[in-house]
Design a protein around this motif. Structure first.
Motif, PDB file in Angstrom:
ATOM      1  N   TRP A  31      16.334  18.919 -75.819  1.00  0.00           N
ATOM      2  CA  TRP A  31      16.558  19.219 -74.380  1.00  0.00           C
ATOM      3  C   TRP A  31      16.303  17.958 -73.551  1.00  0.00           C
ATOM      4  N   LEU A  32      15.255  17.204 -73.935  1.00  0.00           N
ATOM      5  CA  LEU A  32      14.958  15.969 -73.189  1.00  0.00           C
ATOM      6  C   LEU A  32      16.071  14.943 -73.383  1.00  0.00           C
ATOM      7  N   GLU A  33      16.562  14.847 -74.614  1.00  0.00           N
ATOM      8  CA  GLU A  33      17.583  13.827 -74.869  1.00  0.00           C
ATOM      9  C   GLU A  33      18.912  14.182 -74.202  1.00  0.00           C
ATOM     10  N   LEU A  34      19.360  15.418 -74.371  1.00  0.00           N
ATOM     11  CA  LEU A  34      20.716  15.780 -73.939  1.00  0.00           C
ATOM     12  C   LEU A  34      20.773  16.481 -72.587  1.00  0.00           C
ATOM     13  N   GLY A  35      19.629  16.989 -72.158  1.00  0.00           N
ATOM     14  CA  GLY A  35      19.622  17.764 -70.917  1.00  0.00           C
ATOM     15  C   GLY A  35      20.312  19.103 -71.136  1.00  0.00           C
ATOM     16  N   LYS A  36      20.143  19.980 -70.157  1.00  0.00           N
ATOM     17  CA  LYS A  36      20.844  21.273 -70.255  1.00  0.00           C
ATOM     18  C   LYS A  36      22.355  21.018 -70.302  1.00  0.00           C
ATOM     19  N   LYS A  37      22.764  19.967 -69.552  1.00  0.00           N
ATOM     20  CA  LYS A  37      24.195  19.648 -69.478  1.00  0.00           C
ATOM     21  C   LYS A  37      24.753  19.325 -70.869  1.00  0.00           C
ATOM     22  N   GLY A  38      24.046  18.439 -71.572  1.00  0.00           N
ATOM     23  CA  GLY A  38      24.525  18.030 -72.900  1.00  0.00           C
ATOM     24  C   GLY A  38      24.511  19.181 -73.894  1.00  0.00           C
ATOM     25  N   LEU A  39      23.480  20.009 -73.826  1.00  0.00           N
ATOM     26  CA  LEU A  39      23.416  21.155 -74.752  1.00  0.00           C
ATOM     27  C   LEU A  39      24.539  22.139 -74.427  1.00  0.00           C
ATOM     28  N   GLY A  40      24.774  22.316 -73.122  1.00  0.00           N
ATOM     29  CA  GLY A  40      25.866  23.217 -72.692  1.00  0.00           C
ATOM     30  C   GLY A  40      27.215  22.689 -73.157  1.00  0.00           C
ATOM     31  N   GLU A  41      27.363  21.352 -73.134  1.00  0.00           N
ATOM     32  CA  GLU A  41      28.648  20.777 -73.572  1.00  0.00           C
ATOM     33  C   GLU A  41      28.884  21.022 -75.060  1.00  0.00           C
ATOM     34  N   LYS A  42      27.788  21.038 -75.827  1.00  0.00           N
ATOM     35  CA  LYS A  42      27.932  21.353 -77.265  1.00  0.00           C
ATOM     36  C   LYS A  42      28.527  22.759 -77.426  1.00  0.00           C
ATOM     37  N   VAL A  43      27.985  23.669 -76.624  1.00  0.00           N
ATOM     38  CA  VAL A  43      28.447  25.063 -76.684  1.00  0.00           C
ATOM     39  C   VAL A  43      29.925  25.122 -76.283  1.00  0.00           C
ATOM     40  N   ASP A  44      30.248  24.451 -75.176  1.00  0.00           N
ATOM     41  CA  ASP A  44      31.636  24.470 -74.681  1.00  0.00           C
ATOM     42  C   ASP A  44      32.584  23.911 -75.733  1.00  0.00           C
ATOM     43  N   SER A  45      32.124  22.849 -76.411  1.00  0.00           N
ATOM     44  CA  SER A  45      33.022  22.214 -77.375  1.00  0.00           C
ATOM     45  C   SER A  45      33.261  23.126 -78.590  1.00  0.00           C
ATOM     46  N   CYS A  46      32.239  23.864 -79.025  1.00  0.00           N
ATOM     47  CA  CYS A  46      32.438  24.810 -80.133  1.00  0.00           C
ATOM     48  C   CYS A  46      33.430  25.898 -79.727  1.00  0.00           C
ATOM     49  N   ILE A  47      33.244  26.417 -78.503  1.00  0.00           N
ATOM     50  CA  ILE A  47      34.119  27.510 -78.052  1.00  0.00           C
ATOM     51  C   ILE A  47      35.564  27.008 -77.904  1.00  0.00           C
ATOM     52  N   GLU A  48      35.682  25.775 -77.412  1.00  0.00           N
ATOM     53  CA  GLU A  48      37.019  25.197 -77.239  1.00  0.00           C
ATOM     54  C   GLU A  48      37.721  25.015 -78.591  1.00  0.00           C
ATOM     55  N   ALA A  49      36.959  24.528 -79.585  1.00  0.00           N
ATOM     56  CA  ALA A  49      37.550  24.320 -80.920  1.00  0.00           C
ATOM     57  C   ALA A  49      38.026  25.666 -81.486  1.00  0.00           C
ATOM     58  N   SER A  50      37.210  26.693 -81.317  1.00  0.00           N
ATOM     59  CA  SER A  50      37.592  28.008 -81.844  1.00  0.00           C
ATOM     60  C   SER A  50      38.824  28.552 -81.128  1.00  0.00           C
ATOM     61  N   LYS A  51      38.859  28.328 -79.839  1.00  0.00           N
ATOM     62  CA  LYS A  51      40.025  28.817 -79.079  1.00  0.00           C
ATOM     63  C   LYS A  51      41.299  28.128 -79.569  1.00  0.00           C
ATOM     64  N   HIS A  52      41.168  26.824 -79.827  1.00  0.00           N
ATOM     65  CA  HIS A  52      42.311  26.063 -80.338  1.00  0.00           C
ATOM     66  C   HIS A  52      42.807  26.686 -81.643  1.00  0.00           C
ATOM     67  N   LEU A  53      41.861  27.018 -82.529  1.00  0.00           N
ATOM     68  CA  LEU A  53      42.247  27.628 -83.802  1.00  0.00           C
ATOM     69  C   LEU A  53      42.903  28.991 -83.571  1.00  0.00           C
ATOM     70  N   ALA A  54      42.278  29.786 -82.692  1.00  0.00           N
ATOM     71  CA  ALA A  54      42.825  31.127 -82.440  1.00  0.00           C
ATOM     72  C   ALA A  54      44.272  31.014 -81.936  1.00  0.00           C
ATOM     73  N   ASP A  55      44.538  30.037 -81.058  1.00  0.00           N
ATOM     74  CA  ASP A  55      45.902  29.848 -80.534  1.00  0.00           C
ATOM     75  C   ASP A  55      46.860  29.491 -81.659  1.00  0.00           C
ATOM     76  N   LEU A  56      46.402  28.599 -82.551  1.00  0.00           N
ATOM     77  CA  LEU A  56      47.273  28.183 -83.659  1.00  0.00           C
ATOM     78  C   LEU A  56      47.555  29.345 -84.605  1.00  0.00           C
ATOM     79  N   VAL A  57      46.510  30.132 -84.886  1.00  0.00           N
ATOM     80  CA  VAL A  57      46.679  31.266 -85.811  1.00  0.00           C
ATOM     81  C   VAL A  57      47.648  32.278 -85.213  1.00  0.00           C
ATOM     82  N   GLU A  58      47.493  32.518 -83.926  1.00  0.00           N
ATOM     83  CA  GLU A  58      48.343  33.517 -83.265  1.00  0.00           C
ATOM     84  C   GLU A  58      49.821  33.170 -83.404  1.00  0.00           C
ATOM     85  N   LYS A  59      50.102  31.865 -83.394  1.00  0.00           N
ATOM     86  CA  LYS A  59      51.515  31.437 -83.446  1.00  0.00           C
ATOM     87  C   LYS A  59      52.015  31.299 -84.874  1.00  0.00           C
ATOM     88  N   HIS A  60      51.102  31.339 -85.842  1.00  0.00           N
ATOM     89  CA  HIS A  60      51.504  31.023 -87.218  1.00  0.00           C
ATOM     90  C   HIS A  60      52.105  32.249 -87.918  1.00  0.00           C
TER      91      HIS A  60
END
Ligand SMILES: Cc1ncc(COP(=O)(O)O)c(C=O)c1O
Length: 461
Positions: A344-373
């Motif tokens: 928390w000290l190193e990344l701040g709430k912002k950095g930890l939140g960005e980790k979460v956002d990036s995981c969700i974004e990656a999953s959404k990308h996959l879901a979009d690709l699967v939907e079209k496949h």
């Protein structure tokens, strides 16, 4: 081992642990055992024995920080949490008494306040051995709340009943088992689109009361294990309040959204619950384990853990009221809160939140690709969980479709290309993908997808 050798070994572990091409070097029990032998020595093996053993371990263990590690809710440890783990070991202590862990006690107390603050809780709770244990504490506090003094007297012949959705994690069964009410006393409520059916919940509580049983807890889930769905926390709180029973939220997985400005609304209503479980060792990236149980009522944990009154030999120091051992089921306990603290000290709430956002974004990308496949069906997508099945072949039975899923999953795992889970969802086997660590980015999801399609071709599925 002297301190120079210790430094040398730590450096070696850090250098060698960077991930390599393959996820693992094989999962054959006997081969791994042979590579790791010997396990004990009669004569001192010295630092050379340690180095050989470490090399064997690094070579044969799964590289959970690999972009193909998609099987669990955790993966690469945050470097700051590795440092914290080391710090914990170097000042080796236990969390039961303020006197032996003064700074760690303060850090844990502050981390409890900080997590609580994000959720709109007042700041009480304790670090535990994991989400399962945090859920168990929810059950125990609920029991003490409905039957004051039961930590001493037991259940006094009352037939307690607990409620959780059909998609809640199996740790609720563990909690019912371990607190002595048995898993039959846990009523599983059906779901609608993965969310607990609140009408069915209300009805089930009414029925249990009519049958002379004592409902005492409803556990809702914020981020279910297979689907990643969030129960309607406001609605569950309303029902729990109407019936005067405890509402515990299992936010072991989805609690990471507390750090994300974009996704915190998933946890709407958590502030009305009586308690919740939060695992920092999942998407937040703390190394295993780093989990907290948070509670509204400051008095409930001391009452629930009243057996600690017997530990006068531990809790007799002048600062006994500050000793966290008084509110924990454990005696010896690691200073796990340090892992979240340094990250928390190193990344701040912002950095930890960005980790979460990036995981969700990656999953959404996959879901979009699967939907079209054309060769894949998207069975479910929520939070960071993507559940996939192969598009059914003409006249294919569910069992045949299940077999294709199982074979593909096993093949991917055997080849060391990527690891995913398979799980039954709505009566059929699905591949469950999750992004839970930063090395799983959009490119990693594309690699996973092409591996899956290649597997289908290679196995003629
Ligand atoms: C929803 C949910 N709750 C609880 C747990 C258990 O957490 P832990 O492994 O920390 O005991 C899990 C594990 O994945 C989970 O998915």
């Amino acid at each position: 081992m002297d301190s120079e050798e210790l430094e040398q070994i730590i450096l070696k572990i850090i250098q060698d642990s960077r991930y390599h091409e393959s996820l693992h070097s094989g999962l054959d029990y006997e081969k791994i055992r042979t590579r790791l032998t010997p396990f004990t020595l009669d004569e001192p093996g010295g630092i050379d024995a340690i180095i050989r053993a470490i090399e064997g371990y690094l070579e044969t263990s799964v590289q959970t920080g690999h972009p193909g590690f998609l099987r669990a809710f955790w993966g690469a440890s945050e470097p700051a949490s590795i440092v914290a783990s080391l710090l914990t070991d170097i000042r080796n202590t236990t969390m039961h008494s303020f006197a032996v862990a003064p700074s760690a006690t303060i850090i844990e107390t502050e981390m409890i306040k900080a997590i609580s603050d994000l959720a709109g809780f007042p700041g009480h709770g304790i670090f535990t051995t994991g989400g399962s244990n945090s859920n168990e504490l929810g059950f125990l506090c609920a029991r003490e709340d409905v039957l004051p003094g039961s930590s001493k007297t037991g259940l006094n012949g009352q037939n307690l009943r607990a409620f959780a959705s059909s998609e809640a994690h199996y740790s609720v069964d563990a909690a019912a088992n371990m607190m002595g009410i048995g898993t039959d006393a846990l009523i599983r409520i059906p779901c609608i689109d993965g969310k607990i059916d609140v009408r069915a919940l209300d009805q089930a509580i009414i029925e249990e009361k009519e049958n002379g049983n004592l409902p005492f807890i409803v556990l809702s889930t914020a981020g279910t294990t297979v689907r990643g769905v969030f129960d309607n926390l406001d609605a569950v709180s309303e029902i729990a309040q109407k019936h005067g029973i405890w509402h515990h939220v299992d936010a072991a997985w989805g609690g990471a959204a507390l750090f994300s400005d974009k996704h915190i609304s998933l946890l709407k209503g958590i502030e009305k619950a009586d308690s919740f479980a939060f695992d920092a060792h999942k998407m937040i990236g703390s190394s295993m384990v780093c989990s907290a149980f948070l509670v509204q009522d400051e008095s409930i944990l001391p009452r629930t853990m009243s057996h600690t009154n017997q530990g006068d030999y531990l809790f007799d120091d002048p600062n006994k009221e500050l000793s966290l051992g008084r509110i924990s089921p454990q005696c010896g306990r690691r200073a796990d809160a340090l892992k979240l603290w340094l990250s928390w000290l190193e990344l701040g709430k912002k950095g930890l939140g960005e980790k979460v956002d990036s995981c969700i974004e990656a999953s959404k990308h996959l879901a979009d690709l699967v939907e079209k496949h054309p060769e894949l069906s998207l069975v479910s997508y929520s939070f960071s969980n993507v559940c996939i099945r192969f598009t059914p072949l003409p006249n294919e039975t569910i069992e045949q479709g299940d077999l294709r899923v199982r074979m593909a999953r096993n093949y991917l795992e055997d080849q060391g290309k990527c690891m995913v889970l398979d799980s039954v969802l709505d009566g059929q086997l699905v591949i469950r993908f999750t992004a839970s660590h930063p090395n799983v980015d959009k490119a990693a999801t594309e690699t996973f997808l092409s591996n899956l399609i290649d597997t289908k071709k290679n196995l003629s599925l």
